[in-house]
Scaffold this active site. Structure first.
Site, PDB file in Angstrom:
ATOM      1  N   TYR A 186       0.858  -1.198   0.000  1.00  0.00           N
ATOM      2  CA  TYR A 186       0.000   0.000   0.000  1.00  0.00           C
ATOM      3  C   TYR A 186       0.892   1.246   0.000  1.00  0.00           C
ATOM      4  O   TYR A 186       2.036   1.199   0.467  1.00  0.00           O
ATOM      5  CB  TYR A 186      -0.893  -0.046   1.248  1.00  0.00           C
ATOM      6  CG  TYR A 186      -1.819   1.129   1.386  1.00  0.00           C
ATOM      7  CD1 TYR A 186      -2.861   1.318   0.482  1.00  0.00           C
ATOM      8  CD2 TYR A 186      -1.648   2.050   2.414  1.00  0.00           C
ATOM      9  CE1 TYR A 186      -3.704   2.410   0.602  1.00  0.00           C
ATOM     10  CE2 TYR A 186      -2.491   3.139   2.536  1.00  0.00           C
ATOM     11  CZ  TYR A 186      -3.510   3.324   1.630  1.00  0.00           C
ATOM     12  OH  TYR A 186      -4.334   4.404   1.745  1.00  0.00           O
ATOM     13  N   THR A 232       1.529   3.877   1.633  1.00  0.00           N
ATOM     14  CA  THR A 232       2.312   4.386   2.769  1.00  0.00           C
ATOM     15  C   THR A 232       3.289   3.360   3.333  1.00  0.00           C
ATOM     16  O   THR A 232       4.050   3.668   4.249  1.00  0.00           O
ATOM     17  CB  THR A 232       1.382   4.799   3.927  1.00  0.00           C
ATOM     18  OG1 THR A 232       0.605   3.652   4.298  1.00  0.00           O
ATOM     19  CG2 THR A 232       0.465   5.938   3.532  1.00  0.00           C
ATOM     20  N   LYS A 233       3.263   2.139   2.826  1.00  0.00           N
ATOM     21  CA  LYS A 233       4.073   1.075   3.430  1.00  0.00           C
ATOM     22  C   LYS A 233       5.531   1.176   2.978  1.00  0.00           C
ATOM     23  O   LYS A 233       5.835   1.863   1.999  1.00  0.00           O
ATOM     24  CB  LYS A 233       3.466  -0.295   3.085  1.00  0.00           C
ATOM     25  CG  LYS A 233       2.023  -0.474   3.587  1.00  0.00           C
ATOM     26  CD  LYS A 233       1.895  -0.525   5.095  1.00  0.00           C
ATOM     27  CE  LYS A 233       0.519  -0.160   5.610  1.00  0.00           C
ATOM     28  NZ  LYS A 233      -0.474  -1.217   5.566  1.00  0.00           N
ATOM     29  N   PRO A 234       6.443   0.468   3.684  1.00  0.00           N
ATOM     30  CA  PRO A 234       7.881   0.664   3.412  1.00  0.00           C
ATOM     31  C   PRO A 234       8.269   0.356   1.968  1.00  0.00           C
ATOM     32  O   PRO A 234       9.205   0.959   1.441  1.00  0.00           O
ATOM     33  CB  PRO A 234       8.576  -0.299   4.369  1.00  0.00           C
ATOM     34  CG  PRO A 234       7.564  -0.762   5.346  1.00  0.00           C
ATOM     35  CD  PRO A 234       6.198  -0.436   4.821  1.00  0.00           C
TER      36      PRO A 234
END
Ligand SMILES: *Cc1c(COP(=O)(O)O)cnc(C)c1O
Length: 391
Positions: free
Chosen positions: A183, A185-187
């Site tokens: 997603y 915003t994920k790393p």
């Protein structure tokens, strides 16, 4: 008021991602194809797992992983209330019920002793679903030992934990199955996307079939040997439409190449915050010891509300007024109407999760943050707290 705007998150998309997406667009093969295969191969290498299966989201991955273990109606899955609703909703997709157990107040990760307690008091537990909160790895040795004692599977929700390690071992090669989210915003971000890793050939086979309509590719392979039957396939189950597109994989391949570098930068930011906030009335996130690697997906401070004249919500409003984006991870599941009403959950059942939530503020921590932006966040946190500290 200072003129600035620091978002809570900004993805690190560079020229390499842009060019790869353009190449995919020009290739004409937009959905699952060679880029997804390449992304799976490189991801599998990165975490040291035998199989990596790309899927359309972390949620889809959790659903498929649980489905592969055979979790069904009436079964129980032990998990944490201190997570995003996706972790628990997939249990309901399969007609099973979550058993929520509280977290450790320091790490904010599920407590292994409470997992054992739940095992002793609840029948029909088929799986344990720990979440590596903020990118800090759960005490997997204890969780795996419990799972093996009681004969159930461990599926790790590693939406926050890439790249991360426990005792030098990469997350993705520890439990029975590990699920990552891509997603935005994920790393590692592809917009939407996810990956399941496992060493178990049977789980991998089931996931492959179920992520694309229950179509058995081996039936196609069997026929194509000797026959020109590229059109042939067999449906063996009512599967899902959970495949990842080559457009997303094109982004993922390049995000993967810089994942370690991006993590290193997040750690530098976390260390600057730790240093700057040491003497403030806030609880700092717990780091990692020895051979462990924290993914630092989130940097969550917890305001010591008894030492401040403002609450968490006012703190967040004030940060926003000063141009700094923040967030709250998480509104624990026992506070959401669906979970609360369905399972009659009350705050007293989860004292650690409840109290963590009340003071929790997630500060910006993303690789493209400049040193000046980090300093600005530090200055504003300092200023708001010093004005509102009860002395
Ligand atoms: C983001 C997230 C998910 C879901 O991932 P998606 O790719 O958005 O479906 C699951 N669990 C946790 C803890 C998350 O933060």
């Amino acid at each position: 008021m200072i003129e600035k705007s620091i978002p809570f998150h900004r993805p690190s998309i560079g020229v390499a991602e842009e060019e790869e997406v353009l190449a995919v667009l020009r290739s004409g093969w937009l959905t699952t194809g060679p880029k997804t295969k390449q992304f799976e191969d490189e991801f599998r290498e990165a975490v040291g797992a035998k199989f990596a299966l790309a899927v359309s989201s972390g949620t889809a991955g959790l659903h498929l992983a649980l489905e592969a273990t055979g979790v069904g109606p009436g079964d129980k899955v032990i998990t944490t209330p201190y997570t995003f609703t996706a972790t628990a909703e997939v249990i309901r997709y399969l007609g099973a019920d979550p058993v929520f157990v509280d977290i450790d107040p320091e790490t904010l990760n599920i407590r292994p002793d409470l997992i054992v307690e739940a095992m002793e008091s609840v029948d029909g537990v088929k799986a344990i679903l720990p979440v590596h909160f903020a990118g800090k790895v759960c005490p997997m040795d204890q969780i795996l030992a419990t799972a093996s004692n009681y004969g159930c599977a461990v599926i790790e929700d590693a939406a926050h934990a890439f790249p991360a390690k426990l005792n030098g071992k990469a997350v993705g090669s520890i439990g029975d199955m590990t699920v990552f989210s891509f997603y935005v915003t994920k790393p590692l971000a592809t917009g939407e996307g996810g990956m399941i890793t496992t060493d178990d050939a049977a789980f991998a086979e089931r996931i492959k079939v179920m992520r694309l309509h229950g179509i058995d590719r081996d039936a196609y392979n069997r026929r194509i040997n000797g026959n020109d039957s590229h059109w042939y396939y067999e449906v063996v189950a009512p599967g899902f439409k959970y495949n990842l597109t080559d457009l997303a994989s094109a982004v993922g391949i390049h995000q993967l190449r810089k994942a370690e570098m991006m993590r290193d930068r997040r750690q530098v930011i976390a260390e600057k915050y730790n240093e700057a906030f040491r003497s403030l009335p806030v609880k700092l996130p717990s780091g990692m010891g020895g051979d462990d690697t924290h993914a630092w997906h989130l940097y969550v401070i917890r305001l010591q509300l008894d030492k401040l004249s403002i609450g968490r919500d006012e703190f967040i409003t004030e940060m926003g007024r000063r141009g700094i984006g923040t967030s709250v991870h998480f509104i624990p599941l026992h506070l959401h109407p669906y979970w609360r009403e369905k399972y009659q959950l009350v705050a007293d059942d989860f004292p650690a999760a409840h109290s963590a939530y009340q003071g929790a503020v997630s500060l910006p921590i993303f690789p493209s943050m400049t040193d000046a932006e980090v300093s600005a966040v530090i200055d504003e946190v300092n200023s708001i707290i010093s004005r509102n500290q009860i002395r």
